[in-house]
Design a protein around this motif. Structure first.
Motif, PDB file in Angstrom:
ATOM      1  N   PRO A 396       0.814  -1.228   0.000  1.00 44.62           N
ATOM      2  CA  PRO A 396       0.000   0.000   0.000  1.00 44.62           C
ATOM      3  C   PRO A 396       0.840   1.267   0.000  1.00 44.62           C
ATOM      4  O   PRO A 396       0.466   2.261  -0.630  1.00 44.62           O
ATOM      5  N   SER A 397       1.970   1.248   0.683  1.00 45.44           N
ATOM      6  CA  SER A 397       2.792   2.459   0.774  1.00 45.44           C
ATOM      7  C   SER A 397       3.408   2.842  -0.565  1.00 45.44           C
ATOM      8  O   SER A 397       3.693   4.009  -0.829  1.00 45.44           O
ATOM      9  N   ASP A 398       3.637   1.829  -1.441  1.00 43.83           N
ATOM     10  CA  ASP A 398       4.235   2.092  -2.750  1.00 43.83           C
ATOM     11  C   ASP A 398       3.218   2.064  -3.886  1.00 43.83           C
ATOM     12  O   ASP A 398       3.546   2.385  -5.020  1.00 43.83           O
ATOM     13  N   ALA A 439      -5.116 -13.203 -14.828  1.00 43.66           N
ATOM     14  CA  ALA A 439      -6.448 -12.608 -14.708  1.00 43.66           C
ATOM     15  C   ALA A 439      -7.494 -13.612 -14.241  1.00 43.66           C
ATOM     16  O   ALA A 439      -8.596 -13.226 -13.847  1.00 43.66           O
ATOM     17  N   HIS A 440      -7.175 -14.898 -14.255  1.00 46.51           N
ATOM     18  CA  HIS A 440      -8.182 -15.925 -13.975  1.00 46.51           C
ATOM     19  C   HIS A 440      -7.923 -16.721 -12.692  1.00 46.51           C
ATOM     20  O   HIS A 440      -8.856 -17.158 -12.029  1.00 46.51           O
ATOM     21  N   THR A 441      -6.653 -16.893 -12.369  1.00 46.82           N
ATOM     22  CA  THR A 441      -6.324 -17.698 -11.190  1.00 46.82           C
ATOM     23  C   THR A 441      -6.655 -16.947  -9.905  1.00 46.82           C
ATOM     24  O   THR A 441      -6.356 -15.773  -9.769  1.00 46.82           O
ATOM     25  N   LYS A 442      -7.276 -17.657  -8.973  1.00 42.04           N
ATOM     26  CA  LYS A 442      -7.573 -17.059  -7.667  1.00 42.04           C
ATOM     27  C   LYS A 442      -6.366 -17.247  -6.751  1.00 42.04           C
ATOM     28  O   LYS A 442      -6.249 -18.234  -6.038  1.00 42.04           O
ATOM     29  N   ILE A 443      -5.482 -16.288  -6.820  1.00 41.42           N
ATOM     30  CA  ILE A 443      -4.258 -16.346  -6.021  1.00 41.42           C
ATOM     31  C   ILE A 443      -4.460 -15.525  -4.753  1.00 41.42           C
ATOM     32  O   ILE A 443      -5.064 -14.448  -4.785  1.00 41.42           O
ATOM     33  N   LEU A 444      -3.952 -16.030  -3.635  1.00 37.68           N
ATOM     34  CA  LEU A 444      -4.057 -15.318  -2.363  1.00 37.68           C
ATOM     35  C   LEU A 444      -3.450 -13.928  -2.488  1.00 37.68           C
ATOM     36  O   LEU A 444      -2.324 -13.775  -2.957  1.00 37.68           O
ATOM     37  N   LYS A 445      -4.196 -12.924  -2.082  1.00 38.17           N
ATOM     38  CA  LYS A 445      -3.707 -11.539  -2.101  1.00 38.17           C
ATOM     39  C   LYS A 445      -3.476 -11.087  -0.664  1.00 38.17           C
ATOM     40  O   LYS A 445      -4.304 -11.327   0.208  1.00 38.17           O
ATOM     41  N   GLN A 446      -2.352 -10.435  -0.440  1.00 35.45           N
ATOM     42  CA  GLN A 446      -1.989  -9.979   0.899  1.00 35.45           C
ATOM     43  C   GLN A 446      -1.479  -8.551   0.834  1.00 35.45           C
ATOM     44  O   GLN A 446      -0.647  -8.215  -0.008  1.00 35.45           O
ATOM     45  N   ASP A 447      -1.986  -7.696   1.745  1.00 36.23           N
ATOM     46  CA  ASP A 447      -1.339  -6.400   1.960  1.00 36.23           C
ATOM     47  C   ASP A 447      -0.119  -6.652   2.831  1.00 36.23           C
ATOM     48  O   ASP A 447      -0.219  -7.300   3.880  1.00 36.23           O
ATOM     49  N   VAL A 448       1.032  -6.169   2.388  1.00 42.06           N
ATOM     50  CA  VAL A 448       2.277  -6.438   3.106  1.00 42.06           C
ATOM     51  C   VAL A 448       3.043  -5.145   3.320  1.00 42.06           C
ATOM     52  O   VAL A 448       2.772  -4.123   2.689  1.00 42.06           O
ATOM     53  N   GLY A 449       4.021  -5.219   4.225  1.00 44.13           N
ATOM     54  CA  GLY A 449       4.955  -4.121   4.436  1.00 44.13           C
ATOM     55  C   GLY A 449       6.356  -4.615   4.159  1.00 44.13           C
ATOM     56  O   GLY A 449       6.541  -5.714   3.612  1.00 44.13           O
ATOM     57  N   VAL A 450       7.339  -3.833   4.544  1.00 47.20           N
ATOM     58  CA  VAL A 450       8.724  -4.265   4.404  1.00 47.20           C
ATOM     59  C   VAL A 450       9.210  -4.822   5.738  1.00 47.20           C
ATOM     60  O   VAL A 450       9.590  -5.976   5.844  1.00 47.20           O
ATOM     61  N   THR A 451       9.153  -3.980   6.777  1.00 45.22           N
ATOM     62  CA  THR A 451       9.421  -4.462   8.131  1.00 45.22           C
ATOM     63  C   THR A 451       8.301  -3.983   9.047  1.00 45.22           C
ATOM     64  O   THR A 451       7.621  -2.990   8.747  1.00 45.22           O
ATOM     65  N   CYS A 452       8.119  -4.679  10.137  1.00 45.23           N
ATOM     66  CA  CYS A 452       7.062  -4.313  11.084  1.00 45.23           C
ATOM     67  C   CYS A 452       7.258  -2.882  11.587  1.00 45.23           C
ATOM     68  O   CYS A 452       6.289  -2.146  11.792  1.00 45.23           O
ATOM     69  N   GLU A 453       8.508  -2.513  11.792  1.00 44.76           N
ATOM     70  CA  GLU A 453       8.823  -1.190  12.341  1.00 44.76           C
ATOM     71  C   GLU A 453       8.440  -0.049  11.397  1.00 44.76           C
ATOM     72  O   GLU A 453       8.316   1.097  11.818  1.00 44.76           O
ATOM     73  N   ARG A 454       8.206  -0.379  10.108  1.00 41.67           N
ATOM     74  CA  ARG A 454       7.873   0.646   9.116  1.00 41.67           C
ATOM     75  C   ARG A 454       6.522   0.397   8.454  1.00 41.67           C
ATOM     76  O   ARG A 454       6.227   0.974   7.408  1.00 41.67           O
ATOM     77  N   ARG A 469       9.205   3.271  13.631  1.00 43.06           N
ATOM     78  CA  ARG A 469       9.743   4.202  12.632  1.00 43.06           C
ATOM     79  C   ARG A 469       8.654   5.156  12.148  1.00 43.06           C
ATOM     80  O   ARG A 469       8.892   6.348  11.971  1.00 43.06           O
ATOM     81  N   LEU A 470       7.461   4.624  11.959  1.00 46.06           N
ATOM     82  CA  LEU A 470       6.348   5.472  11.530  1.00 46.06           C
ATOM     83  C   LEU A 470       5.912   6.399  12.654  1.00 46.06           C
ATOM     84  O   LEU A 470       5.528   7.547  12.408  1.00 46.06           O
ATOM     85  N   GLU A 471       5.972   5.893  13.882  1.00 49.33           N
ATOM     86  CA  GLU A 471       5.600   6.728  15.030  1.00 49.33           C
ATOM     87  C   GLU A 471       6.550   7.919  15.153  1.00 49.33           C
ATOM     88  O   GLU A 471       6.120   9.046  15.441  1.00 49.33           O
ATOM     89  N   ILE A 472       7.836   7.687  14.930  1.00 53.40           N
ATOM     90  CA  ILE A 472       8.829   8.774  14.985  1.00 53.40           C
ATOM     91  C   ILE A 472       8.548   9.786  13.880  1.00 53.40           C
ATOM     92  O   ILE A 472       8.591  11.005  14.099  1.00 53.40           O
ATOM     93  N   GLN A 473       8.261   9.272  12.671  1.00 53.69           N
ATOM     94  CA  GLN A 473       7.946  10.164  11.557  1.00 53.69           C
ATOM     95  C   GLN A 473       6.702  11.009  11.863  1.00 53.69           C
ATOM     96  O   GLN A 473       6.674  12.213  11.591  1.00 53.69           O
TER      97      GLN A 473
END
Length: 491
Positions: A396-398, A439-454, A469-473
């Motif tokens: 989501p961030s990118d 376009a046809h295969t039902k592949i698992l979709k996941q929202d992901v990050g890079v590290t938990c801290e970010r 890291r996000l809290e500091i920002q």
């Protein structure tokens, strides 16, 4: 101290002093009576003037003779001196990147003080984070791969020439037996498969080559695919006539950049020999044309070659950009110990984009939603030799999504250790065009990050650490807003 280094230092100092006096080369030539071309060669480090010429320059520029010939550089040029003294420019073949050493020195020498300060900062960061010469070499090779879309046609053609010369049928799986025969009969090798296992200190090594007697020592625990790959690398060193090479696999140390580069070329040759481009492209076309992803077909394709899953995934990074124009991809290799919560990113390659999954040196926690980590967890509690899975990872961030294919296997040389190999393909128009099943295969979709801290994902059930890291920002942003408000109110 090397004569060349002394020439470069004197040239840099002369150019700096001339610039400080606002003199052009023509102006200094008129002032000193020395030709413009001669002065130009001095400044470029090609010539070192005789003492009488140095005396003239010292007098006309109003600089003490001792200061002119001193190897000490002032603070503005000090970073360049560090680079030159490190000899790093000599050890890396800059011509691979289309760079001449003299041009690079000239660019740095003409850089403003702020740029030189930046160079000093980079050097300091490298020292503080223990960024070794080996790390620099490996990063350089990785950049070289990325700049060429990890495809090298000259090596591909060498493989075809080798197969023709030794009558190897590339349409059939290659065995270690036929490669071993060539090593022995053509290149005079002796193969020893017992000695390495007698030395406990060498338990992580797969092979050692002794050049004086052309003896190749092999670990007996290797499987057929690993043995075939090592034989193919040895053939590459000989067929491509590389003199600078590494003598152990995996490597222990290297002396210069040529050894690292040739090791990469030899590995590329081995992959191209064991997984020939033509037949692999045919099989991938069959897989990609299907309306739904056929996992069994994908695994059959891997098993149809005498290669490890890692070699197969590595080979995809050569074939997909070249044959399918799928250039936005990344390759990752993780390692993991059973019953541990740590995952180590040991190898990565990024083509076209600097993709989100990158190694971090800050002990942050990689996102536990990655399929690369999930297959490692699964295989560590399974009796299977190979676990495969796939997912679509949304960042989501990118605002980017990737199709991730991932395989996990046991580490044959370390008990209770496992590794996962993943390839990530950016989901764009080109990928949708080439992969009919996308376009046809039902592949698992996941929202992901890079590290938990970010990571900004809320209520993540597998979060290992708060998003500090996000809290500091966010805190810094709030401070900025308050300060801006105060400035507006009291202006």
């Amino acid at each position: 101290m090397e004569e060349e280094y002394i020439k470069l230092i004197f040239g840099l100092k002369l150019k700096q002093k001339r610039s400080e006096k606002n003199l052009s080369l023509f102006g200094l030539s008129k002032l000193s009576g020395l030709s413009k071309s001669y002065l130009n060669e001095i400044e470029k480090g090609k010539k070192y003037p005789k003492p009488d010429k140095i005396s003239i320059l010292s007098e006309k520029l109003d600089i003490p003779y001792d200061q002119m010939v001193s190897l000490k550089l002032d603070k503005n040029l000090a970073p360049i001196g560090e680079i030159l003294k490190s000899k790093i420019l000599k050890e890396i073949p800059l011509e691979l990147f289309g760079i001449k050493e003299s041009n690079l020195i000239d660019i740095v020498a003409n850089a403003p003080a702020k740029v030189n300060a930046f160079i000093s900062t980079i050097i300091e960061i490298a020292q503080n984070y223990n960024f070794s010469r080996e790390s620099f070499y490996l990063a350089s090779v990785r950049s070289f791969q990325e700049a060429n879309n990890n495809y090298f046609d000259d090596i591909e053609q060498s493989v075809l020439a080798f197969a023709k010369a030794y009558q190897i049928d590339l349409m059939q799986p290659i065995t270690s037996t036929e490669l071993e025969e060539i090593l022995i009969e053509e290149f005079g090798y002796t193969i020893n498969q017992t000695e390495l296992d007698k030395h406990q200190a060498l338990d992580n090594l797969r092979s050692v080559f002794v050049p004086k007697t052309k003896t190749l020592l092999l670990a007996n625990r290797m499987d057929e695919a690993q043995r075939t790959f090592i034989y193919a690398k040895e053939l590459a060193y000989n067929f491509l006539e590389y003199k600078e090479r590494l003598y152990t696999f995996s490597w222990i140390k290297f002396e210069n950049f040529d050894q690292v580069l040739n090791n990469f070329y030899a590995s590329y040759f081995a992959g191209a020999l064991i997984l020939p481009k033509e037949i692999l492209t045919q099989k991938l076309n069959s897989l990609f044309s299907k309306k739904t992803f056929d996992e069994n077909l994908f695994l059959d394709i891997i098993q149809s070659f005498n290669a490890s899953p890692e070699s197969f995934y590595q080979r995809l990074t050569n074939i997909l950009p070249e044959e399918f124009n799928i250039q936005n991809l990344f390759f990752l290799r993780f390692t993991h110990r059973k019953d541990s919560e740590k995952f180590h990113l040991k190898k990565e390659l990024h083509l076209s984009h600097q993709h989100s999954p990158t190694a971090n040196e800050t002990n942050e926690h990689y996102c536990r939603r990655w399929v690369s980590l999930n297959v490692l967890k699964e295989i560590s509690t399974s009796k299977k030799d190979h676990i495969f899975d796939m997912q679509i990872s949304n960042y989501p961030s990118d605002n980017m999504s990737y199709l991730i294919l991932s395989s996990a296997t046991k580490d044959p040389f370390r008990e209770h250790y496992f590794r996962s190999i993943s390839i990530g393909l950016l989901i764009d128009k080109q990928l949708k065009k080439k992969l009919n099943f996308l376009a046809h295969t039902k592949i698992l979709k996941q929202d992901v990050g890079v590290t938990c801290e970010r990571c900004a994902i809320k209520d993540c059930e597998v979060r290992q650490a708060p998003a500090i890291r996000l809290e500091i920002q966010a805190k810094n942003k709030q401070i900025e807003l308050v300060v801006e408000d105060l400035k507006n109110r009291f202006s």
